[in-house]
Design an enzyme around this catalytic site. Structure first.
Site, short mmCIF file in Angstrom:
data_model
loop_
_atom_site.label_atom_id
_atom_site.label_comp_id
_atom_site.label_asym_id
_atom_site.label_seq_id
_atom_site.Cartn_x
_atom_site.Cartn_y
_atom_site.Cartn_z
N CYS A 5 0.80 -1.22 0.00
CA CYS A 5 0.00 0.00 0.00
C CYS A 5 0.84 1.28 0.00
O CYS A 5 1.98 1.28 0.43
CB CYS A 5 -0.88 0.07 1.24
SG CYS A 5 -1.99 -1.31 1.41
N GLY A 32 0.97 0.01 -5.08
CA GLY A 32 -0.28 -0.74 -5.09
C GLY A 32 -1.07 -0.45 -6.35
O GLY A 32 -1.26 0.71 -6.70
N ASN A 106 -0.94 1.38 5.59
CA ASN A 106 0.12 0.60 4.97
C ASN A 106 0.77 -0.22 6.08
O ASN A 106 1.22 0.34 7.07
CB ASN A 106 1.15 1.53 4.33
CG ASN A 106 2.36 0.80 3.76
OD1 ASN A 106 3.45 1.33 3.73
ND2 ASN A 106 2.17 -0.42 3.31
N GLY A 107 0.78 -1.53 5.93
CA GLY A 107 1.36 -2.38 6.96
C GLY A 107 0.43 -3.55 7.26
O GLY A 107 -0.49 -3.83 6.49
N TYR A 249 14.19 -2.45 -2.57
CA TYR A 249 13.31 -2.84 -3.66
C TYR A 249 12.03 -2.02 -3.80
O TYR A 249 11.68 -1.61 -4.90
CB TYR A 249 12.94 -4.32 -3.45
CG TYR A 249 11.97 -4.89 -4.44
CD1 TYR A 249 12.33 -5.06 -5.78
CD2 TYR A 249 10.70 -5.28 -4.06
CE1 TYR A 249 11.43 -5.59 -6.69
CE2 TYR A 249 9.81 -5.82 -4.97
CZ TYR A 249 10.18 -5.96 -6.28
OH TYR A 249 9.29 -6.48 -7.19
N SER A 290 14.92 -2.33 -10.45
CA SER A 290 15.64 -1.93 -9.24
C SER A 290 17.10 -2.38 -9.26
O SER A 290 17.91 -1.83 -8.51
CB SER A 290 14.93 -2.44 -7.99
OG SER A 290 14.73 -3.82 -8.09
N ASP A 358 17.82 -7.65 -7.01
CA ASP A 358 17.61 -7.25 -5.62
C ASP A 358 17.22 -8.40 -4.72
O ASP A 358 17.35 -8.31 -3.50
CB ASP A 358 16.54 -6.16 -5.55
CG ASP A 358 15.33 -6.54 -6.38
OD1 ASP A 358 14.69 -7.55 -6.07
OD2 ASP A 358 15.05 -5.82 -7.37
N CYS A 448 12.67 -11.30 7.40
CA CYS A 448 12.61 -12.24 6.27
C CYS A 448 13.98 -12.81 5.91
O CYS A 448 14.05 -13.82 5.20
CB CYS A 448 11.96 -11.57 5.06
SG CYS A 448 12.75 -10.02 4.60
S1 SF4 Z 1 10.12 -9.12 7.11
FE1 SF4 Z 1 11.40 -8.31 5.42
S2 SF4 Z 1 9.97 -7.40 3.92
FE2 SF4 Z 1 8.84 -7.73 5.86
S3 SF4 Z 1 9.01 -5.76 6.94
FE3 SF4 Z 1 10.70 -7.03 7.69
S4 SF4 Z 1 12.42 -6.53 6.33
FE4 SF4 Z 1 10.55 -5.76 5.34
#
Ligand code: SF4
Length: 480
Positions: A5, A32, A106-107, A249, A290, A358, A448
């Site tokens: 978003c 988005g 957003n989130g 990214y 990117s 990326d 992640c």
């Molecule tokens: S898990 Fe990865 S993509 Fe998700 S908010 Fe954290 S750093 Fe960003």
């Protein structure tokens, strides 16, 4: 991998906010593409126009003319597969006893279900399964008992997860960033007003000036008459958790987020990639779009260290191809890369090639890309990735993939290299990410790529002390 978003909020002195909101949403379209919407308030009533589609298709001149009022908020959304539905398009708007409310989010909240259950038991009726509606109901309820600032603080003490919000309460527009500052939000000044938005590129589009980022845990309330804003630091948190993938990214290269211009960060990441795992080859190619800034930083650092690598645009992107998963068969999906990217054979044939990307999510695109380059005559194809390997899913509002789908979740780098048929493969280190952003690792979300998250997520590890709010009786605290 998709950002879900983009949000915006505007308060102007004496002209309608609809067009500046519309131009801002255009600037945020990359965040988005499934739905877009604007909610304004003219001092008497709220006006709303929200539809599925791209910004340019959602609004016509009559729609914009009907959005009266000099204050309002806007939203572009990319929902996850399965919830492509107009009920989740935003801004979410509702009228209640103390006035009208509009929310752009957003989130992603990780405790939305608990709050929804509690509010449903208290008689709140929900029209969607989205977490934004949960925030709206919680805030509406708190506004019955408290002033605006206390009500927002009370809601912030109950919601857990990532959020950058623009909110309209009647003709008051405000912005809030979660206490970890996971998703971006900044403040800009226009000639005749103020703007809150996900990315500073939207402020540039309006000929405005970036003032600063909204601080993690801060509420910014724009003056209704467009003459200024008030700041309330509602939550103080020791550590932040900025999403590093914004700079890698998601965000536009021309945006400045948390004091760093995205383009410069990407070039620095490219330079670090050369320092950590540079490989001598004839040519370095960015994977558009990117990868471009990474590759130019990488080639520059190579040349500075005396290695003569040509930087070339060897892959041309077809900008009119949409998301690949709408293609009905696996065979068609696999061929989609040929629709999206086409090599310039003269820059590749008979050469050793390094491609800079990326990220690798599922690995399908990388495999096809390497095959494409070898078919075009590349002698060797080396792959360098400007981020660490993605080993875990994102719970903070990025549409990524499940753990089962992530190629790096259960494979070594050598196994991934073998699977995508690259001659060599390297990722950037977590340390290089933190250095390039001029932040400590404890100021970033790295969930992640480390599997340890800055929020309390069921079944996952955390990388810090995290207090998940206890959701119980909905009563106002005496001291809030
Ligand atoms: S898990 Fe990865 S993509 Fe998700 S908010 Fe954290 S750093 Fe960003």
């Amino acid at each position: 991998m998709h950002e879900k978003c983009g949000v915006v909020g505007i308060a102007l002195q004496d002209r309608d906010a609809a067009r500046p909101l519309y131009y801002s949403l255009y600037a945020l379209q990359h965040r988005g593409q499934e739905s877009a919407g604007i909610v304004t308030h003219d001092g008497f009533q709220q006006h709303s126009h929200v539809e599925m589609g791209l910004v340019g298709d959602v609004f016509d001149p009559d729609d914009l003319a009907s959005l009266n009022g000099s204050n309002g908020i806007g939203h572009v959304r990319y929902p996850t597969a399965g919830s492509v539905d107009s009920c989740c398009a935003q801004p979410f708007s509702v009228s209640f006893k103390s006035g009208s409310l509009g929310l752009s989010h957003n989130g992603n909240l990780v405790n939305a279900d608990e709050i929804r259950d509690e509010l449903a038991n208290l008689g709140h009726a929900f029209t969607s399964d989205g977490d934004t509606e949960v925030i709206a109901h919680d805030l509406a309820r708190n506004l019955l008992e408290a002033d605006l600032v206390r009500a927002v603080k009370r809601t912030m003490s109950r919601i857990h997860g990532s959020y950058a919000l623009t909110i309209s309460h009647d003709d008051t527009v405000m912005g809030v960033r979660d206490p970890e500052g996971n998703r971006p939000l900044c403040i800009g000044k226009l000639d005749d007003g103020y703007v809150l938005t996900s990315e500073s590129a939207a402020i540039d589009t309006l000929d405005g000036e970036l003032i600063r980022d909204v601080r993690p845990g801060e509420l910014v309330v724009l003056h209704d008459d467009g003459t200024g804003f008030d700041s309330y630091q509602l939550v103080e948190q020791e550590n932040t958790a900025h999403c590093f993938f914004e700079h890698v990214y998601f965000a536009r290269p021309d945006s400045t987020i948390d004091d760093n211009l995205v383009y410069e960060v990407r070039r620095e990441l490219g330079r670090k990639l050369w320092d950590e795992s540079g490989v001598d080859s004839d040519v370095v190619l960015p994977v558009p779009d990117s990868g471009r800034a990474f590759a130019s930083g990488y080639a520059e650092a190579a040349q500075e260290s005396g290695v003569d690598i040509e930087f070339a645009e060897g892959l041309m992107k077809n900008r009119y191809v949409g998301r690949t998963f709408i293609m009905p068969t696996q065979d068609e999906r696999e061929r989609a890369v040929r629709l999206k990217l086409n090599p310039i054979k003269s820059t590749i044939k008979g050469k050793t090639v390094t491609i800079i990307d990326d990220s690798i999510v599922r690995g399908t695109t990388s495999t096809q890309l390497i095959e494409l380059l070898k078919d075009a005559g590349a002698e060797e194809v080396h792959v360098r990735i400007g981020a660490p390997a993605i080993i875990s899913p994102c719970y903070m509002g990025i549409d990524m993939a499940t753990r089962d789908e992530l190629i790096a979740a259960d494979r070594s780098i050598e196994e991934i290299r073998d699977e995508i048929q690259a001659d060599s493969l390297s990722y950037l280190s977590v340390e290089a990410i933190a250095q390039s952003l001029d932040k400590g690792q404890d100021e970033l979300c790295l969930g992640c790529v480390t599997g340890e998250y800055p929020y309390d997520i069921e079944g996952e590890e955390t990388d810090r002390e995290v207090d998940r709010p206890v959701i119980g009786d909905q009563t106002m605290e005496a001291d809030d």
